[in-house]
Enzyme design. Structure first.
Site, mmCIF file in Angstrom:
data_model
loop_
_atom_site.group_PDB
_atom_site.id
_atom_site.type_symbol
_atom_site.label_atom_id
_atom_site.label_comp_id
_atom_site.label_asym_id
_atom_site.label_seq_id
_atom_site.Cartn_x
_atom_site.Cartn_y
_atom_site.Cartn_z
ATOM 1 N N ALA A 115 0.860 -1.186 0.000
ATOM 2 C CA ALA A 115 0.000 0.000 0.000
ATOM 3 C C ALA A 115 0.892 1.230 0.000
ATOM 4 C CB ALA A 115 -0.930 0.005 1.211
ATOM 5 N N LYS A 116 0.310 2.365 -0.302
ATOM 6 C CA LYS A 116 1.068 3.623 -0.286
ATOM 7 C C LYS A 116 0.084 4.786 -0.246
ATOM 8 C CE LYS A 116 5.517 4.745 -0.457
ATOM 9 N NZ LYS A 116 6.640 3.973 0.099
ATOM 10 N N GLY A 117 0.555 5.919 0.245
ATOM 11 C CA GLY A 117 -0.293 7.100 0.307
ATOM 12 C C GLY A 117 0.496 8.357 0.004
#
Length: 346
Positions: free
Chosen positions: A117-119
């Site tokens: 995941a990443k943001g």
């Protein structure tokens, strides 16, 4: 007959999607070697979940402004999503998608039970006061609250985010859930349950891997030349550890400029300069170089530790390193990979 091409999502176009396009090309390149596992290639090419959020905050002068934020969960098959949050003016959805996908691959490669995941938020944090930065972080955390959690998706620091940002994220999530949840983020302060060594971990990993590459190639770390792009939490730590081991950090590049000293730079003094001035430019005793000249410096170790796509088909031919040690995510494009391979650069 069903026209399958009409149902192909636009994000599967590898030619026009920046970092995400790079990831798709990388998947295509390894597909012939996957054997029976190739049945999962199309799954890798599709993020599981994408959230785009509006992040409105009140500035100190009373006006309201809006930022665009993202959280992408690429794949959760191996466990909760895991990946950082970056605050940068050039953040795009395509970039965050690629970063999330690379997290899936990295976690799987070292057998860590997490997905990818990443943001990120498209913002230059240097333009915000501390109060504005806190309000933006807390609002972003509230907006992605429906995705993150200790058992579902765990953010971490990345470009322009740190222990303080993680503390605000943890506190906001905890308030929204009515209980303290230290496990919602990593990279938080030690006093809030953070891990010793976390701040230096990535740069330390770069140094450890460089040492192993040196051993296999017969390179002596003592006296070896090192060039570093990016002097943040990764490049700065790696440079310090190389210097402590007897190597010479001869060139550093960041967003402010490129500096060179054939006899070696003092990473600790350079860090103090960066902390006080905001960049490596005008470091005493160093020669200023043109930006593109950085890539042509003869060196044993070249460490790209900034953003993705920095080594590309236009500058890879200039590189005169024995080893390229990737401290950034996706710093080398597939076309550049081919060039480095042909030049015999590890």
């Amino acid at each position: 007959m069903l026209d399958r091409t009409s149902s192909i999502p636009s994000y599967l176009d590898a030619n026009h999607l920046g970092p995400w396009g790079t990831f798709l090309q990388q998947v295509d390149r390894v597909t012939p070697y996957l054997g029976s596992l190739s049945r999962w290639v199309e799954t890798l090419k599709r993020p599981k979940r994408i959230l785009i959020v509006d992040v409105p905050i009140a500035l100190d002068d009373g006006t309201v402004t809006h930022f665009e934020g993202y959280r992408v969960q690429h794949n959760l098959s191996r466990g909760p999503g895991k990946g950082g949050v970056r605050f940068h003016q050039d953040v795009t959805l395509a970039e965050v998608m690629a970063l999330a996908a690379w997290m899936s691959i990295k976690n799987a490669a070292v057998n860590v039970p997490y997905g990818g995941a990443k943001g990120g938020i498209r913002v230059d944090p240097r333009d915000l006061t501390m109060g504005e930065l806190e309000r933006m972080t807390r609002r972003y955390t509230s907006e992605i609250n429906l995705l993150i959690g200790p058992q579902t998706d765990i953010p971490a620091p990345d470009v322009n985010t740190n222990e303080q940002i993680m503390a605000w994220m943890m506190d906001t999530y905890s308030m929204n859930h009515g209980k303290t949840a230290t496990g919602v983020v990593t990279g938080k302060p030690i006093s809030l349950g953070g891990s010793l060594g976390r701040r230096d971990a990535t740069g330390h990993g770069v140094f450890v891997m460089s040492g192993e590459a040196a051993r296999r190639l017969g390179i002596d770390i003592v006296g070896a030349r090192v060039t570093v792009q990016g002097f943040g939490n990764v490049g700065g730590v790696a440079a310090r550890l190389f210097a402590d081991a007897g190597a010479k950090v001869i060139a550093v590049q960041d967003h402010t400029g490129t500096i060179f000293a054939g006899g070696g730079l003092d990473p600790r003094a350079l860090q103090a300069h960066v902390d006080s001035t905001g960049g490596v430019k005008d470091f005493p005793g160093a020669e200023a170089l043109a930006r593109d000249d950085f890539w042509g410096i003869e060196t044993e170790f070249l460490i790209p530790a900034a953003l993705e796509g920095q080594i590309n088909e236009f500058n890879a031919q200039k590189i005169r390193a024995k080893v390229v040690v990737e401290g950034a995510n996706g710093p080398t494009t597939p076309a550049a990979d081919d060039i480095l391979h042909d030049k015999g650069i590890l």
